[in-house]
Design a protein around this motif. Sequence first.
Motif, mmCIF file in Angstrom:
data_model
loop_
_atom_site.group_PDB
_atom_site.id
_atom_site.type_symbol
_atom_site.label_atom_id
_atom_site.label_comp_id
_atom_site.label_asym_id
_atom_site.label_seq_id
_atom_site.Cartn_x
_atom_site.Cartn_y
_atom_site.Cartn_z
ATOM 1 N N ALA A 199 0.819 -1.204 0.000
ATOM 2 C CA ALA A 199 0.000 0.000 0.000
ATOM 3 C C ALA A 199 0.855 1.255 0.000
ATOM 4 N N GLU A 215 -10.267 -1.970 -2.502
ATOM 5 C CA GLU A 215 -8.838 -2.141 -2.240
ATOM 6 C C GLU A 215 -8.583 -2.694 -0.848
ATOM 7 N N ASN A 216 -9.439 -2.291 0.104
ATOM 8 C CA ASN A 216 -9.184 -2.700 1.471
ATOM 9 C C ASN A 216 -10.477 -2.647 2.280
ATOM 10 N N THR A 231 -8.062 -10.902 -2.415
ATOM 11 C CA THR A 231 -7.631 -11.310 -1.086
ATOM 12 C C THR A 231 -6.556 -12.376 -1.223
#
Length: 116
Positions: free
Chosen positions: A3, A39-40, A76
Amino acid sequence: MIADYERALREHRIDLVRRNGEILGLIEMIFKTDHLLIENVAVQPKCQGQGLGRRLLAHAEAVAAAEGYGTIRLFTNKLFRVNLKLYAGLGFGTDREEPFKGGTKVWMSKAINVAP
């Protein structure tokens, strides 16, 4: 998995779940050309198992629909079996798997209804 947080804060949409000023969870979304990429998704350990992750994913689905996207994508680690089960239970299907830093990244997607 990797990230650039400074860039994420500038370029991505990050929505929070808060209670009494405390951040309990977040979802980071990227508006791509033809889909919304999650993304998260993160929920504080003490708050896991309370449905916050599901709530954040439902929120992302609503955001995608409002923005006119027909597809949500996410990825994931294959070792995160709880994540894979959660996503599959919410209607995400596996698109592909690819090697990633000694492990396996699993790409998943879900078609959604677009807001009129």
